[in-house]
Design a protein around this motif. Structure first.
Motif, mmCIF file in Angstrom:
data_model
loop_
_atom_site.group_PDB
_atom_site.id
_atom_site.type_symbol
_atom_site.label_atom_id
_atom_site.label_comp_id
_atom_site.label_asym_id
_atom_site.label_seq_id
_atom_site.Cartn_x
_atom_site.Cartn_y
_atom_site.Cartn_z
ATOM 1 N N ARG A 170 4.197 21.505 97.662
ATOM 2 C CA ARG A 170 3.035 21.456 98.547
ATOM 3 C C ARG A 170 2.622 20.005 98.708
ATOM 4 O O ARG A 170 2.519 19.272 97.726
ATOM 5 N N LEU A 171 2.349 19.604 99.956
ATOM 6 C CA LEU A 171 2.009 18.217 100.243
ATOM 7 C C LEU A 171 0.595 18.099 100.778
ATOM 8 O O LEU A 171 0.128 18.967 101.530
ATOM 9 N N ALA A 172 -0.050 16.990 100.425
ATOM 10 C CA ALA A 172 -1.334 16.614 101.012
ATOM 11 C C ALA A 172 -1.153 15.311 101.775
ATOM 12 O O ALA A 172 -0.597 14.349 101.235
ATOM 13 N N VAL A 173 -1.592 15.296 103.025
ATOM 14 C CA VAL A 173 -1.638 14.065 103.805
ATOM 15 C C VAL A 173 -3.071 13.559 103.740
ATOM 16 O O VAL A 173 -4.006 14.267 104.142
ATOM 17 N N LEU A 174 -3.266 12.351 103.214
ATOM 18 C CA LEU A 174 -4.605 11.812 103.035
ATOM 19 C C LEU A 174 -4.898 10.793 104.132
ATOM 20 O O LEU A 174 -4.258 9.750 104.220
ATOM 21 N N GLY A 175 -5.878 11.140 104.958
ATOM 22 C CA GLY A 175 -6.213 10.285 106.092
ATOM 23 C C GLY A 175 -5.434 10.721 107.306
ATOM 24 O O GLY A 175 -4.215 10.935 107.228
ATOM 25 N N GLY B 240 9.965 20.521 109.139
ATOM 26 C CA GLY B 240 10.970 20.674 108.096
ATOM 27 C C GLY B 240 10.730 21.861 107.186
ATOM 28 O O GLY B 240 11.469 22.047 106.212
ATOM 29 N N GLY B 241 9.699 22.656 107.464
ATOM 30 C CA GLY B 241 9.455 23.869 106.697
ATOM 31 C C GLY B 241 8.625 23.673 105.448
ATOM 32 O O GLY B 241 8.582 24.563 104.587
ATOM 33 N N GLU C 109 13.426 15.495 104.309
ATOM 34 C CA GLU C 109 14.823 15.658 103.913
ATOM 35 C C GLU C 109 14.978 15.494 102.400
ATOM 36 O O GLU C 109 15.741 16.221 101.754
ATOM 37 N N TYR C 110 14.258 14.551 101.830
ATOM 38 C CA TYR C 110 14.314 14.347 100.377
ATOM 39 C C TYR C 110 13.753 15.564 99.634
ATOM 40 O O TYR C 110 14.395 16.085 98.705
ATOM 41 N N LEU C 111 12.582 16.034 100.023
ATOM 42 C CA LEU C 111 11.926 17.115 99.286
ATOM 43 C C LEU C 111 12.661 18.443 99.444
ATOM 44 O O LEU C 111 12.498 19.338 98.614
ATOM 45 N N ARG C 112 13.485 18.584 100.494
ATOM 46 C CA ARG C 112 14.279 19.812 100.666
ATOM 47 C C ARG C 112 15.684 19.683 100.086
ATOM 48 O O ARG C 112 16.502 20.584 100.230
ATOM 49 N N GLY C 113 15.961 18.559 99.430
ATOM 50 C CA GLY C 113 17.251 18.391 98.770
ATOM 51 C C GLY C 113 18.377 17.984 99.683
ATOM 52 O O GLY C 113 19.538 17.967 99.266
ATOM 53 N N LEU D 44 17.686 20.435 94.626
ATOM 54 C CA LEU D 44 16.303 20.097 94.949
ATOM 55 C C LEU D 44 15.826 19.013 93.990
ATOM 56 O O LEU D 44 16.124 19.055 92.792
ATOM 57 N N PRO D 45 15.104 18.023 94.479
ATOM 58 C CA PRO D 45 14.597 16.993 93.569
ATOM 59 C C PRO D 45 13.527 17.566 92.659
ATOM 60 O O PRO D 45 12.864 18.554 93.001
ATOM 61 N N ARG D 46 13.372 16.964 91.512
ATOM 62 C CA ARG D 46 12.356 17.390 90.561
ATOM 63 C C ARG D 46 11.300 16.305 90.455
ATOM 64 O O ARG D 46 11.623 15.117 90.458
ATOM 65 N N PRO D 47 10.027 16.698 90.350
ATOM 66 C CA PRO D 47 8.989 15.673 90.189
ATOM 67 C C PRO D 47 9.167 14.942 88.872
ATOM 68 O O PRO D 47 9.715 15.493 87.909
ATOM 69 N N PRO D 48 8.744 13.674 88.798
ATOM 70 C CA PRO D 48 8.890 12.922 87.557
ATOM 71 C C PRO D 48 8.080 13.548 86.428
ATOM 72 O O PRO D 48 7.019 14.132 86.661
#
Length: 218
Positions: free
Chosen positions: A6-11, A26-27, A149-153, A205-209
């Motif tokens: 889940r993403l938040a766009v700030l501003g 990108g879904g 593209e990164y977040l969807r692997g 899929l990438p994993r959060p740090p």
């Protein structure tokens, strides 16, 4: 975290609206937080794409971002909603997100601080899963697609040494005329290289740090 983040766009301005549209296309699940009136061109673009209902109005001066670990998600967005109107002195949490997208006007909200080194001007090297987009909208839209593209692997980052070497080379480049075309060409080349890296790895899929030792994700 399971599935897509889940993403938040700030501003919210015309550039971040373009990035948001690319991310939604990108879904990905995206919520934008607008601290103040949304510029009419940004509002029109979001309405035309059918995602104006993903915007949360926040009273000016109340938008805040919090993390348990400044270098890692999750991110909790705080602020006083303006629709419906609420007490502007409140600091209620408005949602917890796996990743955040910031503009030049909201990068100061990062607990890790502004002015961080960034790969390609987009991937924050100090705060994991914090992304930056810049003017003009044409470039911000392409940056939004890159993030998606990164977040969807479908795109894999180069190794950390290569990212550190590339650093912020693009982040300080003036965004006008030929420089914008050059930035878009650079982004396209890196996307092709990252697509090849992702394909070779089987599109994981990438994993959060991971948070620092002793820091909870709860």
């Amino acid at each position: 975290m399971t599935g897509l983040p889940r993403l938040a766009v700030l501003g919210l301005d015309v550039a971040s609206a373009a990035a948001m549209i690319s991310l939604v296309d990108g879904g990905l699940e995206v919520t934008a937080f607008a601290a103040g009136p949304v510029p009419p061109p940004a509002q029109a673009a979001l309405a035309a794409y059918g995602c104006a209902d993903r915007v949360v109005g926040v009273a000016a001066g109340t938008l805040r971002l919090a993390t348990a670990d400044p270098a890692a998600p999750p991110f909790t967005v705080h602020g006083a909603r303006t629709d419906p109107p609420e007490d502007t002195d409140s600091d209620d949490p408005l949602g917890v997100f796996d990743a955040v997208v910031l503009t030049a006007h909201t990068e100061r909200l990062l607990p890790a601080g502004p002015g961080s080194p960034r790969f390609g001007g987009v991937f924050d090297r100090r705060a994991g899963w914090a992304f930056h987009v810049t003017d003009p909208p044409e470039l911000a839209g392409a940056q939004g697609r890159w993030i998606g593209e990164y977040l969807r692997g479908r795109y894999a980052l180069p190794d950390p040494t290569a990212m550190d070497a590339a650093g912020g080379a693009a982040s300080g480049r003036p965004r006008r005329g030929g420089a914008v075309r050059a930035a878009l060409a650079d982004l396209d080349r890196e996307l092709r290289a990252g697509h090849a890296r992702a394909a070779a790895a089987g599109y994981p899929l990438p994993r959060p740090p991971a948070p620092a030792p002793g820091v909870s994700r709860s």
